[in-house]
Motif scaffolding. Sequence first.
Motif, PDB file in Angstrom:
ATOM      1  N   THR A 162       0.831  -1.210   0.000  1.00 40.98           N
ATOM      2  CA  THR A 162       0.000   0.000   0.000  1.00 40.98           C
ATOM      3  C   THR A 162       0.862   1.254   0.000  1.00 40.98           C
ATOM      4  OG1 THR A 162      -0.150  -0.037   2.416  1.00 40.98           O
ATOM      5  CG2 THR A 162      -1.938  -1.103   1.168  1.00 40.98           C
ATOM      6  N   GLU A 163       2.177   1.097   0.117  1.00 42.54           N
ATOM      7  CA  GLU A 163       3.076   2.261   0.101  1.00 42.54           C
ATOM      8  C   GLU A 163       3.601   2.496  -1.312  1.00 42.54           C
ATOM      9  OE1 GLU A 163       6.144   2.231   3.042  1.00 42.54           O
ATOM     10  OE2 GLU A 163       4.738   1.907   4.681  1.00 42.54           O
ATOM     11  N   VAL A 164       3.412   3.724  -1.789  1.00 40.06           N
ATOM     12  CA  VAL A 164       3.838   4.096  -3.135  1.00 40.06           C
ATOM     13  C   VAL A 164       4.745   5.309  -3.019  1.00 40.06           C
ATOM     14  CG1 VAL A 164       3.067   4.920  -5.389  1.00 40.06           C
ATOM     15  CG2 VAL A 164       1.703   3.229  -4.147  1.00 40.06           C
ATOM     16  N   THR A 165       5.932   5.231  -3.633  1.00 41.02           N
ATOM     17  CA  THR A 165       6.848   6.365  -3.639  1.00 41.02           C
ATOM     18  C   THR A 165       6.907   6.949  -5.042  1.00 41.02           C
ATOM     19  OG1 THR A 165       8.155   5.391  -1.863  1.00 41.02           O
ATOM     20  CG2 THR A 165       9.212   7.129  -3.158  1.00 41.02           C
ATOM     21  N   TYR A 166       6.704   8.249  -5.122  1.00 39.61           N
ATOM     22  CA  TYR A 166       6.732   8.964  -6.396  1.00 39.61           C
ATOM     23  C   TYR A 166       7.450  10.279  -6.175  1.00 39.61           C
ATOM     24  CZ  TYR A 166       5.105  11.488 -10.542  1.00 39.61           C
ATOM     25  OH  TYR A 166       5.055  12.209 -11.702  1.00 39.61           O
ATOM     26  N   GLN A 167       8.482  10.531  -6.958  1.00 42.48           N
ATOM     27  CA  GLN A 167       9.290  11.741  -6.871  1.00 42.48           C
ATOM     28  C   GLN A 167       9.748  12.011  -5.437  1.00 42.48           C
ATOM     29  OE1 GLN A 167       7.154  14.948  -8.829  1.00 42.48           O
ATOM     30  NE2 GLN A 167       7.714  14.151 -10.845  1.00 42.48           N
ATOM     31  N   GLY A 168      10.192  10.946  -4.771  1.00 35.52           N
ATOM     32  CA  GLY A 168      10.748  11.071  -3.433  1.00 35.52           C
ATOM     33  C   GLY A 168       9.733  11.177  -2.312  1.00 35.52           C
ATOM     34  N   LYS A 169       8.459  11.166  -2.615  1.00 37.07           N
ATOM     35  CA  LYS A 169       7.416  11.260  -1.587  1.00 37.07           C
ATOM     36  C   LYS A 169       6.695   9.922  -1.503  1.00 37.07           C
ATOM     37  CE  LYS A 169       6.767  16.124  -1.811  1.00 37.07           C
ATOM     38  NZ  LYS A 169       7.567  16.813  -0.961  1.00 37.07           N
ATOM     39  N   THR A 170       6.484   9.448  -0.279  1.00 36.53           N
ATOM     40  CA  THR A 170       5.805   8.179  -0.063  1.00 36.53           C
ATOM     41  C   THR A 170       4.397   8.423   0.445  1.00 36.53           C
ATOM     42  OG1 THR A 170       7.892   7.073   0.426  1.00 36.53           O
ATOM     43  CG2 THR A 170       5.893   5.983   1.187  1.00 36.53           C
ATOM     44  N   VAL A 171       3.467   7.717  -0.166  1.00 36.53           N
ATOM     45  CA  VAL A 171       2.061   7.759   0.250  1.00 36.53           C
ATOM     46  C   VAL A 171       1.689   6.354   0.673  1.00 36.53           C
ATOM     47  CG1 VAL A 171      -0.313   8.154  -0.493  1.00 36.53           C
ATOM     48  CG2 VAL A 171       1.521   9.602  -1.378  1.00 36.53           C
ATOM     49  N   ASP A 172       1.074   6.232   1.854  1.00 32.29           N
ATOM     50  CA  ASP A 172       0.626   4.926   2.326  1.00 32.29           C
ATOM     51  C   ASP A 172      -0.890   4.846   2.189  1.00 32.29           C
ATOM     52  OD1 ASP A 172       0.106   2.508   3.495  1.00 32.29           O
ATOM     53  OD2 ASP A 172       1.117   2.959   5.393  1.00 32.29           O
ATOM     54  N   PHE A 173      -1.341   4.125   1.169  1.00 28.48           N
ATOM     55  CA  PHE A 173      -2.770   3.973   0.940  1.00 28.48           C
ATOM     56  C   PHE A 173      -3.418   3.050   1.959  1.00 28.48           C
ATOM     57  CE2 PHE A 173      -1.331   5.201  -3.385  1.00 28.48           C
ATOM     58  CZ  PHE A 173      -2.124   6.326  -3.528  1.00 28.48           C
ATOM     59  N   GLY A 174      -2.619   2.407   2.812  1.00 27.47           N
ATOM     60  CA  GLY A 174      -3.154   1.547   3.858  1.00 27.47           C
ATOM     61  C   GLY A 174      -3.687   2.325   5.042  1.00 27.47           C
ATOM     62  N   LYS A 175      -3.278   3.566   5.181  1.00 29.29           N
ATOM     63  CA  LYS A 175      -3.746   4.408   6.289  1.00 29.29           C
ATOM     64  C   LYS A 175      -5.005   5.158   5.873  1.00 29.29           C
ATOM     65  CE  LYS A 175       0.895   5.268   8.069  1.00 29.29           C
ATOM     66  NZ  LYS A 175       1.911   6.282   8.308  1.00 29.29           N
ATOM     67  N   PRO A 176      -5.848   5.509   6.853  1.00 30.99           N
ATOM     68  CA  PRO A 176      -7.031   6.313   6.501  1.00 30.99           C
ATOM     69  C   PRO A 176      -6.607   7.638   5.873  1.00 30.99           C
ATOM     70  CG  PRO A 176      -7.193   5.473   8.749  1.00 30.99           C
ATOM     71  CD  PRO A 176      -5.804   5.159   8.265  1.00 30.99           C
ATOM     72  N   PHE A 177      -7.331   8.058   4.857  1.00 35.66           N
ATOM     73  CA  PHE A 177      -7.028   9.319   4.177  1.00 35.66           C
ATOM     74  C   PHE A 177      -7.408  10.492   5.075  1.00 35.66           C
ATOM     75  CE2 PHE A 177      -7.404   7.922  -0.571  1.00 35.66           C
ATOM     76  CZ  PHE A 177      -6.563   6.857  -0.321  1.00 35.66           C
ATOM     77  N   ARG A 178      -6.597  11.507   5.045  1.00 42.07           N
ATOM     78  CA  ARG A 178      -6.915  12.738   5.765  1.00 42.07           C
ATOM     79  C   ARG A 178      -8.068  13.429   5.042  1.00 42.07           C
ATOM     80  NH1 ARG A 178      -3.521  18.059   5.328  1.00 42.07           N
ATOM     81  NH2 ARG A 178      -4.786  19.406   6.629  1.00 42.07           N
ATOM     82  N   ARG A 179      -9.055  13.871   5.774  1.00 41.85           N
ATOM     83  CA  ARG A 179     -10.197  14.587   5.203  1.00 41.85           C
ATOM     84  C   ARG A 179     -10.092  16.058   5.587  1.00 41.85           C
ATOM     85  NH1 ARG A 179     -14.226  10.515   3.916  1.00 41.85           N
ATOM     86  NH2 ARG A 179     -12.894   8.744   3.438  1.00 41.85           N
ATOM     87  N   ALA A 180     -10.228  16.924   4.621  1.00 50.15           N
ATOM     88  CA  ALA A 180     -10.130  18.370   4.873  1.00 50.15           C
ATOM     89  C   ALA A 180     -10.941  19.110   3.830  1.00 50.15           C
ATOM     90  CB  ALA A 180      -8.676  18.818   4.839  1.00 50.15           C
ATOM     91  N   ARG A 181     -11.450  20.258   4.207  1.00 48.22           N
ATOM     92  CA  ARG A 181     -12.103  21.128   3.237  1.00 48.22           C
ATOM     93  C   ARG A 181     -11.016  21.815   2.426  1.00 48.22           C
ATOM     94  NH1 ARG A 181     -16.734  24.729   5.080  1.00 48.22           N
ATOM     95  NH2 ARG A 181     -15.203  26.115   4.176  1.00 48.22           N
ATOM     96  N   PHE A 182     -11.226  21.914   1.119  1.00 49.84           N
ATOM     97  CA  PHE A 182     -10.211  22.465   0.230  1.00 49.84           C
ATOM     98  C   PHE A 182      -9.768  23.864   0.673  1.00 49.84           C
ATOM     99  CE2 PHE A 182      -9.029  25.009  -3.490  1.00 49.84           C
ATOM    100  CZ  PHE A 182      -7.904  24.304  -3.891  1.00 49.84           C
ATOM    101  N   PHE A 183     -10.713  24.729   0.947  1.00 49.31           N
ATOM    102  CA  PHE A 183     -10.365  26.111   1.263  1.00 49.31           C
ATOM    103  C   PHE A 183      -9.641  26.228   2.593  1.00 49.31           C
ATOM    104  CE2 PHE A 183     -13.684  26.614  -1.945  1.00 49.31           C
ATOM    105  CZ  PHE A 183     -12.977  27.386  -2.846  1.00 49.31           C
ATOM    106  N   ASP A 184      -9.785  25.240   3.497  1.00 48.67           N
ATOM    107  CA  ASP A 184      -9.020  25.241   4.749  1.00 48.67           C
ATOM    108  C   ASP A 184      -7.550  24.911   4.493  1.00 48.67           C
ATOM    109  OD1 ASP A 184     -11.347  25.817   6.087  1.00 48.67           O
ATOM    110  OD2 ASP A 184     -11.715  23.730   6.700  1.00 48.67           O
ATOM    111  N   LEU A 185      -7.243  24.316   3.341  1.00 45.78           N
ATOM    112  CA  LEU A 185      -5.869  23.946   3.011  1.00 45.78           C
ATOM    113  C   LEU A 185      -5.095  25.060   2.340  1.00 45.78           C
ATOM    114  CD1 LEU A 185      -6.572  20.349   1.692  1.00 45.78           C
ATOM    115  CD2 LEU A 185      -5.736  21.006   3.958  1.00 45.78           C
ATOM    116  N   LEU A 186      -5.775  26.100   1.897  1.00 43.96           N
ATOM    117  CA  LEU A 186      -5.106  27.210   1.201  1.00 43.96           C
ATOM    118  C   LEU A 186      -4.351  28.095   2.143  1.00 43.96           C
ATOM    119  CD1 LEU A 186      -7.830  28.200  -1.401  1.00 43.96           C
ATOM    120  CD2 LEU A 186      -5.810  26.826  -1.750  1.00 43.96           C
TER     121      LEU A 186
END
Length: 186
Positions: A162-186
């Motif tokens: 479930t771990e994928v590394t792309y351009q030096g960044k690793t994403v673990d799809f096995g963990k719950p996804f972080r949920r956030a409102r788009f405008f709160d991320l700006l």
Amino acid sequence: GDAALFTWLQDTIARGTDYWRAVLGVTILVLVLVFPQGIVGALRGWFEGEGFVEVEAAALSASPGNETHLHAFATAFRTIDGRSAPAYLHTSPEFAMKKLLAAGEKKIFDFARVFRNRERSALHAPEFTMLEFYQAFADFEMIMNLSEEMFRHVALRALGTTEVTYQGKTVDFGKPFRRARFFDLL
């Protein structure tokens, strides 16, 4: 790079395009382009296992669509009586798929070949394959949960992890996804 992706997402929001659809599209595109071995088969198997029906939207359409930021390739075909009739290569299977939902289909997906005129950049090609799926009566939280399950399954099935590394960044799809409102991320 990251700045171009951020600019694209800002433009996507400014145009009123569905944010989650855009993010899912980019994520699936990265997975398919960077890790093509087995991804399409794993996606197809997952959708079928979830009760989705694969459809194939026609690439030729009588209308170019009504999205001002998408430009269809125009063509023409000959009718039986020899007249020329205008036609367009579709920019998305969305309209055809929504007609199927209106006709009673509940869960559908399509790996559609799509065509977009006036698009050529590091992030855009005039012809590409798009995965689009719909589930009738599902709200955005159900689609987010479904998408999370899909990414987890496909990564594990196609890549063995479930771990994928792309351009030096690793994403673990096995963990719950972080949920956030788009405008709160700006």
